[in-house]
Design an enzyme around this catalytic site. Structure first.
Site, PDB file in Angstrom:
ATOM      1  N   THR A  27       0.771  -1.360  -0.092  1.00  0.00           N
ATOM      2  CA  THR A  27       0.125   0.006   0.059  1.00  0.00           C
ATOM      3  C   THR A  27       0.649   1.259  -0.266  1.00  0.00           C
ATOM      4  O   THR A  27       1.895   1.308   0.785  1.00  0.00           O
ATOM      5  CB  THR A  27      -0.779   0.026   1.244  1.00  0.00           C
ATOM      6  OG1 THR A  27      -1.849  -0.688   0.988  1.00  0.00           O
ATOM      7  CG2 THR A  27      -1.688   1.418   1.287  1.00  0.00           C
ATOM      8  N   HIS A 176      -7.701 -10.897  -1.146  1.00  0.00           N
ATOM      9  CA  HIS A 176      -7.309 -10.467   0.353  1.00  0.00           C
ATOM     10  C   HIS A 176      -7.749 -10.956   1.600  1.00  0.00           C
ATOM     11  O   HIS A 176      -8.968 -10.630   1.773  1.00  0.00           O
ATOM     12  CB  HIS A 176      -7.260  -8.725   0.375  1.00  0.00           C
ATOM     13  CG  HIS A 176      -5.989  -8.310   1.292  1.00  0.00           C
ATOM     14  ND1 HIS A 176      -5.394  -9.303   2.427  1.00  0.00           N
ATOM     15  CD2 HIS A 176      -5.335  -7.451   1.553  1.00  0.00           C
ATOM     16  CE1 HIS A 176      -4.483  -8.625   3.172  1.00  0.00           C
ATOM     17  NE2 HIS A 176      -4.428  -7.348   2.597  1.00  0.00           N
ATOM     18  N   ASN A 179      -4.407 -10.625   7.003  1.00  0.00           N
ATOM     19  CA  ASN A 179      -3.835  -9.318   7.793  1.00  0.00           C
ATOM     20  C   ASN A 179      -5.059  -8.523   8.515  1.00  0.00           C
ATOM     21  O   ASN A 179      -5.053  -7.363   8.908  1.00  0.00           O
ATOM     22  CB  ASN A 179      -3.271  -8.225   6.880  1.00  0.00           C
ATOM     23  CG  ASN A 179      -1.770  -8.804   6.502  1.00  0.00           C
ATOM     24  OD1 ASN A 179      -1.477  -9.785   6.603  1.00  0.00           O
ATOM     25  ND2 ASN A 179      -1.286  -8.274   5.328  1.00  0.00           N
ATOM     26  N   TYR A 181      -8.218  -8.086   7.740  1.00  0.00           N
ATOM     27  CA  TYR A 181      -9.244  -7.205   7.050  1.00  0.00           C
ATOM     28  C   TYR A 181     -10.558  -8.221   6.881  1.00  0.00           C
ATOM     29  O   TYR A 181     -10.662  -9.446   7.642  1.00  0.00           O
ATOM     30  CB  TYR A 181      -8.875  -7.108   5.703  1.00  0.00           C
ATOM     31  CG  TYR A 181      -7.803  -5.881   5.643  1.00  0.00           C
ATOM     32  CD1 TYR A 181      -7.833  -4.714   6.187  1.00  0.00           C
ATOM     33  CD2 TYR A 181      -6.285  -6.100   5.399  1.00  0.00           C
ATOM     34  CE1 TYR A 181      -6.824  -3.684   6.406  1.00  0.00           C
ATOM     35  CE2 TYR A 181      -5.386  -5.399   5.579  1.00  0.00           C
ATOM     36  CZ  TYR A 181      -5.401  -4.290   6.062  1.00  0.00           C
ATOM     37  OH  TYR A 181      -4.614  -3.029   6.263  1.00  0.00           O
ATOM     38  N   ASN A 236      -3.951  -6.017  12.673  1.00  0.00           N
ATOM     39  CA  ASN A 236      -5.158  -5.188  12.800  1.00  0.00           C
ATOM     40  C   ASN A 236      -6.244  -5.889  14.025  1.00  0.00           C
ATOM     41  O   ASN A 236      -7.392  -5.814  13.874  1.00  0.00           O
ATOM     42  CB  ASN A 236      -5.881  -5.226  11.522  1.00  0.00           C
ATOM     43  CG  ASN A 236      -5.263  -4.295  10.554  1.00  0.00           C
ATOM     44  OD1 ASN A 236      -4.857  -3.107  11.148  1.00  0.00           O
ATOM     45  ND2 ASN A 236      -4.819  -4.604   9.553  1.00  0.00           N
TER      46      ASN A 236
END
Length: 364
Positions: A27, A176, A179, A181, A236
């Site tokens: 990112t 994805h 992580n 999400y 996260n």
């Protein structure tokens, strides 16, 4: 086996990759107005096209899927056209590129959501983390739990995004599922406390990730579909009480879908590889197609893991930021440049497209 093996061609589905080195998704927060990637982004990826495979930065499938400012999307015609410049730049240099499809779930802020809505999550549990919004780092907003009747729409957003990626010229997509999400949030019992068909059991918590994958496979084909997972990463704020059983099951189901690769973050994302006990070899054995190893790889670790058969391809992330010619540097033993931490996220060409190739940097 010698180091040279990393630099030999590799067959991924119907694609021939020039080597076994993958540029991991990074990112960079440089999308233009309306979350459209611009000419600088095309230049940036084109500079790195000597990677066997580039996996693009995470790209939101909808406005709801956005969690950080200035990240690109793949849900409007203008975004498709912006990405087409990127894929053209990579293909003109003989590279291959997949688009990473992203829904951040609860890792967002009301200022990024349509009409200031709450971010969505499997359960209304706020993450104790910050996100990059309004040109600074701020606590993420309180999420709301998704209703059962909203989940088919999210699956469809992933499906449409995959179709848009192919329309933009990508060679495939990476879902994805890592992580912390949205798809990972559903899989982890530390943040998913649902009591319906998408919570509770291992099978239920895997359901959304697998439904998304099946929909993408149906839309663009299994040989153009990969997925990224991070079984033990605490990224996260997610956690699992049963990571081995959960991800053994997920990989069994992914294998049955016939997707072209699993991309596995081995350990804590961007952190220690030994963050928690986990047998990554179990995932490798369960999956018949390509296994991409990720997290803390350098030439020595990748070479040894390739020789031991622990992975087929190896993802390098941050080294690609300051070394557009990373493959050549690894192959020749040239020194690696270090990224300027102040220009990783956001900004313009500085720290993005102005890192020189080694030959240029050294005057050779």
């Amino acid at each position: 086996m010698t180091n040279k093996t990393l630099f030999e061609p590799y067959t991924l589905g119907s694609l021939t990759l020039s080597n076994r080195i993958v540029m991991a998704p990074l990112t960079r927060n440089r999308a233009g107005p309306d979350f459209v990637p611009g000419d600088l982004t095309a230049e940036y990826y084109g500079q790195r096209a000597s990677a066997g495979l580039i996996i693009s930065e995470a790209t939101q499938i909808s406005q709801q899927g956005q969690g950080y400012q200035d990240t690109p999307g793949i849900y409007t015609q203008a975004q498709i056209e912006g990405w087409r410049k990127v894929t053209n730049a990579v293909h003109e240099k003989g590279g291959r590129i997949f688009l990473q499809l992203w829904h951040v779930g609860r890792v967002s802020h009301v200022d990024l959501q349509e009409n200031g809505a709450a971010p969505v999550a499997p359960s209304a549990i706020r993450a104790e983390i910050k996100t990059f919004v309004n040109n600074g780092f701020f606590a993420v907003s309180e999420p709301r739990a998704l209703e059962l009747d909203e989940l088919p729409g999210i699956v469809d957003d992933f499906r449409k995004a995959a179709a848009n990626a192919i329309a933009a010229g990508f060679d495939g997509v990476e879902i994805h599922g890592a992580n912390g999400y949205l798809l990972d949030q559903f899989a982890r019992d530390g943040v998913n406390v649902r009591t319906d068909g998408y919570g509770g059991s291992i099978e239920n918590r895997a359901r959304l990730m697998l439904e998304v994958t099946a929909a993408v496979v149906e839309e663009i084909g299994a040989e153009r579909t990969g997925i990224r997972i991070s079984p033990v990463s605490p990224a996260n704020g997610v956690s699992s009480s049963d990571a081995q059983a959960q991800f053994d099951y997920i990989v069994d189901q992914l294998d049955a879908l016939g997707i072209v690769y699993v991309h596995v973050v081995e350990g804590a994302t961007g952190g220690p590889r030994d963050v928690a006990p986990f047998d990554f070899g179990s995932l490798r054995r369960r999956f018949k197609n390509t296994y991409i190893g990720n997290n803390g790889y350098d030439l020595e670790l990748a070479t040894s893991h390739l020789a031991e058969g622990k992975a087929d391809l190896f993802a390098f992330g941050r080294p690609f930021i300051a070394n557009p010619d990373l493959v050549e540097r690894l192959q020749t033993g040239a020194p690696l440049a270090q990224a300027n931490p102040s220009t990783i996220y956001g900004g313009t060409a500085a720290g993005y497209t102005d890192y020189p190739a080694f030959a240029a940097a050294s005057g050779h």
